[in-house]
Design an enzyme around this catalytic site. Structure first.
Site, PDB file in Angstrom:
ATOM      1  N   ASP A 144       0.852  -1.178   0.000  1.00 35.14           N
ATOM      2  CA  ASP A 144       0.000   0.000   0.000  1.00 35.14           C
ATOM      3  C   ASP A 144       0.894   1.237   0.000  1.00 35.14           C
ATOM      4  O   ASP A 144       2.083   1.162   0.341  1.00 35.14           O
ATOM      5  CB  ASP A 144      -0.894  -0.029   1.244  1.00 35.14           C
ATOM      6  CG  ASP A 144      -1.854   1.143   1.295  1.00 35.14           C
ATOM      7  OD1 ASP A 144      -2.378   1.523   0.237  1.00 35.14           O
ATOM      8  OD2 ASP A 144      -2.059   1.685   2.393  1.00 35.14           O
ATOM      9  N   LYS A 170      -4.832  32.931  -0.503  1.00 34.12           N
ATOM     10  CA  LYS A 170      -4.251  31.592  -0.649  1.00 34.12           C
ATOM     11  C   LYS A 170      -5.277  30.727  -1.348  1.00 34.12           C
ATOM     12  O   LYS A 170      -6.464  30.762  -0.998  1.00 34.12           O
ATOM     13  CB  LYS A 170      -3.934  30.990   0.733  1.00 34.12           C
ATOM     14  CG  LYS A 170      -3.477  29.530   0.689  1.00 34.12           C
ATOM     15  CD  LYS A 170      -3.589  28.857   2.054  1.00 34.12           C
ATOM     16  CE  LYS A 170      -5.027  28.517   2.381  1.00 34.12           C
ATOM     17  NZ  LYS A 170      -5.177  27.710   3.605  1.00 34.12           N
ATOM     18  N   ASP A 195      -2.131  -0.838   5.874  1.00 33.61           N
ATOM     19  CA  ASP A 195      -2.497  -0.318   7.197  1.00 33.61           C
ATOM     20  C   ASP A 195      -3.998  -0.114   7.356  1.00 33.61           C
ATOM     21  O   ASP A 195      -4.503  -0.069   8.472  1.00 33.61           O
ATOM     22  CB  ASP A 195      -1.778   1.007   7.461  1.00 33.61           C
ATOM     23  CG  ASP A 195      -2.185   2.094   6.470  1.00 33.61           C
ATOM     24  OD1 ASP A 195      -2.634   1.761   5.355  1.00 33.61           O
ATOM     25  OD2 ASP A 195      -2.051   3.289   6.811  1.00 33.61           O
ATOM     26  N   ASP A 205      -7.090  -2.867   3.240  1.00 33.57           N
ATOM     27  CA  ASP A 205      -5.971  -3.760   2.922  1.00 33.57           C
ATOM     28  C   ASP A 205      -6.133  -5.150   3.536  1.00 33.57           C
ATOM     29  O   ASP A 205      -5.421  -6.082   3.157  1.00 33.57           O
ATOM     30  CB  ASP A 205      -4.654  -3.155   3.431  1.00 33.57           C
ATOM     31  CG  ASP A 205      -4.358  -1.807   2.808  1.00 33.57           C
ATOM     32  OD1 ASP A 205      -4.543  -1.685   1.585  1.00 33.57           O
ATOM     33  OD2 ASP A 205      -3.959  -0.881   3.540  1.00 33.57           O
TER      34      ASP A 205
END
Length: 948
Positions: free
Chosen positions: A173, A345, A564, A568
């Protein structure tokens, strides 16, 4: 989702994508629930905004429920180590039973009784069983698990350690495994320079930074980025620390304890780097403050330029939203003819359009074609690198139009009473979830070890490819790169490219094409992709990860899967070895895994691979060591049956070798370091078994035979020294004679040689007993020493023409030793056999001591390996001490049947064969290394035929 006010969710636990995703009421991807914008999933986090939704699935029907079902139903195979051990045990069982039964039957044919034949059969069976292997396997796996624990690797399944050494493919992963799962500043562009954004605290004061914190351009960009970020460091202790307050009832004591907790946590925070400290805010703003904090305290900058508070107590700012894609902040900033400054921004393309000027080294310049080209090039380069880019600009509001005390209308962009054009561009800052520091080197070590590393992630293809290039999973141009460079289609480029990036939609389409095909023809396109040397799978679902792992296994790979997230866990369970992250990993992933990386350190996998390969090598060495001695234990029984001379090695001494002198040296291979080439050789293939024909030939026909000679030569030497010639003892185990009467003494001058109980009958070749006892005419008892007081020169008699003749050849006694068991001279008695068996045993011990050392390496010279295995040194000293005790300790003599041999009968005669064994093996290793090869990477003849 039926209502959304800038609602953003973190789907990283399901998809691996670390960016917060905007939720809307529109169904953007009807065919893919994980991609569509109007669904929020159980188990994910709402990071920003508000929303209202209707629950459409519960329990097993949720995405996490489906993943849990996939993990529960994923099949697991027997570990490669278990397969190899089962295979070896089967071989040993069949061989030992076959030989035991064979020699049991041969004994009857030759004429031995049932008890003797049964003892022989037991000896043959025991000699073939490597008793130390069970202890070696258990100890080796346990030691490796303990060693990995010191490297922060938790082994939940002992056998998985060796499986990792057999791994040929790692499906990893991205988020939280290869990367840190922390958004970090990667690049800055200001003053017409693109520079790396190395963190001041991480790199330290001695690092050569590409940016100058004192430059005007950098300070302008820093001020805008900090002021426009609302994230802040969270110094409050976590709720878990307050758990102990629940047990306190007294309010004063509770307040004191609460203060103590806050002081403890404050002291704890001082030891944590800013980049590791907890924050409150979105991922992008958090990355900005963690970068700028080590340079200057962000609270100081914010106090220096406070946000303008209007008369209605509202702040002069407009927050970032998905429509505008920028944020506006108006701060108090005294400048020439200006009281306030407008900071912006946001998305670079939006901010750039608002600007007609740009700051360059503190000077404001007009944006022309040069600056537009520079901006486009930099922005494209950062976007291709999978980096999230933010643009920054400012505008000093003239005091003539915006005097001190002016109220700004910041309800929304349409109503704002400041210009949003004519701004000055400050620069760009790009962010990325960076790779872990040691991952690139670890991936290179994997490749050097012949292990393919495949990235399988739920993140976007561009980001996945960028990270794959940074961590060395991809080193060649991808199919997309080739298509762009040469102007061909991606499909055409994929056939030529070594590196490919496969989108989950492509995988889904390939699976749909396989529908209706026979099982044997399915997955051909996936197999074509998996045969590429450099592969990245992006935007994959948990079910697709499972398909990828199964596809790798179908191609013959031993697959390790690292991950993790909950998404998975099915692939982790399906893999030959599943590896979960200990810090960022979910409980579901950890439960499905065979190993847990407690430090989330990918490089620990490389340590595991090295340890696994070392275990496999050391098991081979143990097996050879045991099988070599097995031949030396078995051949005496074979010789006894075939050549019928007195048994060279008793069953008791066979056991003494197996569970005595050989035990510690066998186990000592568990402590042996890996060879120099252990991480540069290719992984073993599934057809490369632990026990091969070459290993058996080396064990039985080479080392085993030489070790047998280490025992046989001392045996014959002792028999010779005590009066029995080499050829004279052959077939003596079946020659009948007459037991002398008590008090008879050998006298060669007498017609009956001193045996008053023997006489000949006319026409008979076998003498009869004078006393008429039928049992006195028999074969002397060599095994149980019932005839230990008899002089065999007058026992072995035959009749020729009615005259008694000696039936065996004897020579002069060379060692006039007195037996401490019989109290009589050893020469010419059955006591000689006990001394000879002892010498055979001692010769085997010397041979095994040499064998133990030469087996430390497979083809590297022993001089490079050294004697750093202290347990092996201890084991060799132990076996020498044990055989000395067996020789000179009277209780051992009684129990084991050994004798107090003179020093030159301590197996010394076998040392030339032991040295020959070592010379032969060094020559074999030299030829494997140096003999010409047919091609640079092809094995030479000696490697193909003698490397076990």
């Amino acid at each position: 989702i039926i209502q959304s006010k800038e609602m953003k969710v973190d789907n990283s636990s399901l998809t691996g994508e670390s960016d917060p995703l905007l939720r809307t009421i529109e169904c953007t991807h009807p065919d893919n629930p994980l991609e569509t914008g109007n669904l929020a999933f159980f188990g994910t986090l709402c990071k920003e905004g508000e929303g209202v939704g209707i629950v459409i699935n519960i329990g097993d029907s949720t995405v996490i429920g489906q993943i849990a079902n996939l993990a529960a139903t994923a099949s697991t195979d027997v570990s490669p180590l278990r397969k190899e051990l089962d295979r070896f045990i089967s071989y040993v069982t069949y061989i030992s039973l076959f030989l035991g039964i064979l020699f049991f039957c041969l004994g009857f044919i030759i004429g031995y009784n049932a008890l003797t034949n049964f003892i022989f059969a037991i000896g043959i069976c025991v000699a073939n069983v490597p008793e130390a292997l069970l202890a070696t396997v258990t100890i080796a796996l346990t030691l490796t698990a303990k060693k990995l624990a010191t490297r922060k690797v938790l082994v939940r399944n002992l056998e998985s350690v060796e499986t990792l050494g057999s791994t040929t493919c790692i499906c990893s992963d991205k988020t939280g495994t290869l990367t840190q799962n922390i958004m970090t500043v990667q690049h800055l562009w200001f003053d017409d320079k693109l520079i790396r954004g190395d963190n001041k605290q991480l790199k330290g004061p001695n690092f050569s930074y590409e940016y100058d914190t004192e430059s005007v351009g950098f300070r302008y960009l820093q001020e805008c980025a900090v002021v426009c970020s609302e994230a802040f460091f969270n110094n409050a202790p976590p709720e878990s620390m307050y758990e102990r307050l629940k047990k306190i009832t007294d309010e004063h004591q509770k307040e004191a304890e609460k203060k103590k907790i806050e002081e403890e946590y404050a002291a704890h925070l001082k030891d944590i780097q800013w980049i590791r400290r907890p924050t409150v805010g979105d991922a992008s703003e958090t990355a900005l403050i963690k970068f700028f904090q080590p340079i200057e305290e962000i609270t100081t900058i914010r106090k220096r330029y406070p946000i303008k508070i209007n008369s209605d107590h509202s702040e002069s700012k407009i927050a970032f939203n998905s429509v505008n894609k920028f944020a506006i902040y108006i701060v108090e900033y005294k400048h020439t003819n200006s009281e306030y400054c407008l900071y912006i921004k946001g998305a670079p393309e939006r901010v750039w359009k608002m600007c007609d000027k740009i700051y360059d080294k503190g000077q404001m310049k007009t944006i022309d074609d040069h600056w537009r080209k520079q901006y486009d090039n930099v922005n494209l380069k950062l976007a291709k690198g999978g980096e999230r880019v933010l643009g920054f600009a400012k505008y000093h509001l003239p005091s003539s139009e915006y005097p001190k005390g002016f109220d700004f209308n910041c309800m929304n962009v349409e109503r704002i009473n400041v210009p949003l054009k004519g701004l000055a561009f400050l620069g760009l800052i790009s962010l990325i979830d960076p790779p872990r520091d040691n991952v690139p080197f670890s991936v290179l070590k994997c490749k050097a070890a012949g292990i393919k590393v495949i990235m399988v992630t739920g993140d976007q293809p561009v980001t996945a490819a960028a990270i794959a290039k940074q961590v060395n999973i991809i080193s060649d141009p991808t199919a997309l790169d080739i298509a762009e460079q040469e102007g061909i289609t991606v499909e055409q480029a994929m056939k030529r490219a070594n590196a490919i990036v496969i989108h989950g939609d492509q995988l889904a389409a390939a699976m749909r094409e396989d529908e209706g095909l026979p099982e044997s023809e399915r997955g051909r396109k996936l197999a074509q992709w998996l045969q590429k040397p450099q592969i990245v799978f992006a935007r994959t679902s948990p079910a697709q990860k499972l398909i990828i792992v199964a596809g790798c296994q179908k191609l013959g790979h031993v697959v390790a899967v690292t991950g993790d997230g909950v998404n998975d866990s099915p692939a982790i369970k399906k893999a030959d070895i599943g590896i979960a992250m200990g810090i960022t990993g979910s409980d579901v992933a950890k439960d499905a895994a065979d190993m847990v990386l407690l430090s989330d350190d990918f490089s620990a996998i490389i340590i595991g691979v090295e340890e696994g390969r070392k275990i496999f090598d050391n098991f081979k060495k143990t097996i050879i060591y045991c099988l070599s001695s097995n031949i030396a234990e078995m051949l005496p029984f074979v010789a006894f049956v075939v050549f019928q001379f007195p048994l060279p090695l008793s069953s008791v001494l066979v056991l003494c070798i197996d569970i005595g002198t050989d035990m510690l040296p066998s186990v000592s291979f568990c402590y042996e370091d890996g060879e120099l080439d252990i991480m540069t050789r290719n992984p073993r293939q599934k057809h490369d078994h632990m026990v091969t024909g070459r290993l058996l030939v080396f064990s039985y026909c080479q080392n085993g035979m030489l070790l047998s000679f280490c025992g046989f030569l001392p045996y014959f030497a002792v028999m010779y020294d005590f009066g029995f010639s080499f050829w004279g003892i052959f077939y003596t185990a079946q020659i009948k004679g007459v037991k002398p009467l008590e008090g008879d003494q050998f006298d060669e001058t007498l017609p009956n040689f001193g045996n008053s109980n023997a006489r000949c009958l006319p026409g008979s070749s076998t003498p009869i007993a004078v006393n008429g006892v039928a049992d006195d005419v028999r074969v002397p008892d060599w095994l149980y020493l019932q005839d230990k007081y008899e002089d065999l020169r007058m026992f072995y008699l035959k009749c020729e023409n009615g005259i008694l003749k000696r039936n065996i050849e004897t020579i002069a006694c060379r060692v006039p030793q007195i037996s401490q068991i019989s109290g009589l001279p050893v020469c010419y008695t059955t006591e000689t056999l006990k001394y000879a068996q002892s010498a055979f045993f001692y010769g085997c011990v010397w041979g095994q001591a040499i064998n133990c050392n030469l087996l430390k390496t497979r083809f590297v010279s022993i001089k490079y390996q050294g004697l750093n295995n202290l347990f092996m040194v201890f084991g060799m000293h132990f076996e020498i001490c044990l055989f000395l005790l067996s020789a000179y300790c009277y209780p051992f003599n009684l129990v084991l049947g050994t004798r107090d041999v003179v020093w030159y009968h301590l197996g010394i005669h076998g040392l030339p064969f032991a040295i020959l064994m070592m010379i032969h093996d060094e020559i074999r290793k030299y030829l494997i290394r140096e003999f010409p090869r047919p091609a640079p990477y092809k094995a030479n003849w000696f490697e193909r035929n003698s490397l076990w």
